[in-house]
Write a protein that holds these residues in place. Sequence first.
Motif, short mmCIF file in Angstrom:
data_model
loop_
_atom_site.label_atom_id
_atom_site.label_comp_id
_atom_site.label_asym_id
_atom_site.label_seq_id
_atom_site.Cartn_x
_atom_site.Cartn_y
_atom_site.Cartn_z
N ALA A 67 -53.01 4.38 -5.10
CA ALA A 67 -53.85 5.52 -4.73
C ALA A 67 -53.20 6.48 -3.74
O ALA A 67 -53.41 7.69 -3.82
N ALA A 68 -52.44 5.96 -2.81
CA ALA A 68 -51.93 6.81 -1.72
C ALA A 68 -50.42 6.76 -1.66
O ALA A 68 -49.84 5.69 -1.48
N PRO A 69 -49.77 7.93 -1.78
CA PRO A 69 -48.31 7.94 -1.64
C PRO A 69 -47.90 7.50 -0.23
O PRO A 69 -48.51 7.91 0.75
N ALA A 70 -46.91 6.67 -0.16
CA ALA A 70 -46.41 6.20 1.14
C ALA A 70 -45.29 7.11 1.61
O ALA A 70 -44.56 7.70 0.80
N GLN A 71 -45.15 7.23 2.91
CA GLN A 71 -44.03 7.98 3.47
C GLN A 71 -42.81 7.07 3.40
O GLN A 71 -42.75 6.06 4.09
N GLU A 72 -41.89 7.42 2.54
CA GLU A 72 -40.68 6.62 2.38
C GLU A 72 -39.51 7.41 2.92
O GLU A 72 -39.56 8.64 2.99
N TYR A 73 -38.47 6.73 3.28
CA TYR A 73 -37.30 7.38 3.87
C TYR A 73 -36.04 7.02 3.10
O TYR A 73 -35.19 6.29 3.60
N PRO A 74 -35.91 7.54 1.89
CA PRO A 74 -34.71 7.24 1.10
C PRO A 74 -33.48 7.95 1.70
O PRO A 74 -33.60 8.95 2.41
N ASP A 75 -32.31 7.43 1.37
CA ASP A 75 -31.06 7.96 1.91
C ASP A 75 -30.73 9.37 1.44
O ASP A 75 -30.19 10.17 2.20
N PHE A 76 -31.02 9.67 0.18
CA PHE A 76 -30.58 10.95 -0.38
C PHE A 76 -31.14 12.16 0.37
O PHE A 76 -30.37 13.05 0.75
N ALA A 91 -32.07 12.31 3.38
CA ALA A 91 -31.42 12.31 4.70
C ALA A 91 -30.02 12.91 4.59
O ALA A 91 -29.61 13.72 5.44
N ALA A 92 -29.30 12.56 3.54
CA ALA A 92 -27.96 13.12 3.34
C ALA A 92 -28.03 14.62 3.10
O ALA A 92 -27.21 15.39 3.61
N LEU A 93 -29.04 15.06 2.35
CA LEU A 93 -29.19 16.49 2.09
C LEU A 93 -29.42 17.27 3.38
O LEU A 93 -28.98 18.42 3.52
N ALA A 94 -30.11 16.66 4.33
CA ALA A 94 -30.39 17.32 5.60
C ALA A 94 -29.11 17.61 6.39
O ALA A 94 -29.11 18.47 7.25
N PHE A 95 -28.04 16.91 6.05
CA PHE A 95 -26.78 17.08 6.78
C PHE A 95 -25.66 17.64 5.92
O PHE A 95 -24.48 17.46 6.24
N LEU A 96 -25.99 18.36 4.86
CA LEU A 96 -24.97 18.97 4.00
C LEU A 96 -23.92 19.76 4.77
O LEU A 96 -22.73 19.67 4.45
#
Length: 189
Positions: free
Chosen positions: A76-85, A87-92
């Motif tokens: 029912a509820a999407p969870a806040q997940e923290y996948p690596d990809f 995070a990597a995009l944030a540091f392009l």
Amino acid sequence: MHAYRMHELIKRRGKDSVVNVTQRNSVYQTIARLLRSGLIRIQSTERDEGRPERVVYEVTDDGRSALATWLKEMLAAPAQEYPDFPAALAFLPVLSAKDVLLQLEQRAREIEAQLVQTQAIARQLLGGGLPRLFLIEDEYKQAMLKAELAWVRKLVDDLKSKALTWNTQWLRKMAAELEGPRAAGSANK
């Protein structure tokens, strides 16, 4: 069933793509936690001639209830997940645009290979008579892989066409511009 059979069935049925059972020990650790929590119990202990003792487990009523609650929440509820990809995009900008392009082209090839493998496994299992209901997570995985592949290909195209690019000089300029208002605002206080 006993732990070894659980591990083997998870792998044979392709569920190891959604549950990490790379190490058989993780199954035993999970069983120990479920047992301590009263969500499973020992049903029996078996011993075949020349084989080690096997403990057979069964789910308790509390375990069934906890599983149903957990599944309802997860569906029912999407969870806040923290996948690596992401995070990597944030540091392009740490890498050059050329390096990012090369890495994303490699990622696209890897996603394509995963998609082909996932589709082949699903076809094999469906062809073997396994109902769609037991492969629904594979459908989801394929949909996510297709969406990610399309997005990565678009980003690759933008990098190739220079619609998205950066260099050290531009990054320094942007840093100064972005820091400028904040620094001026704090100086006024």
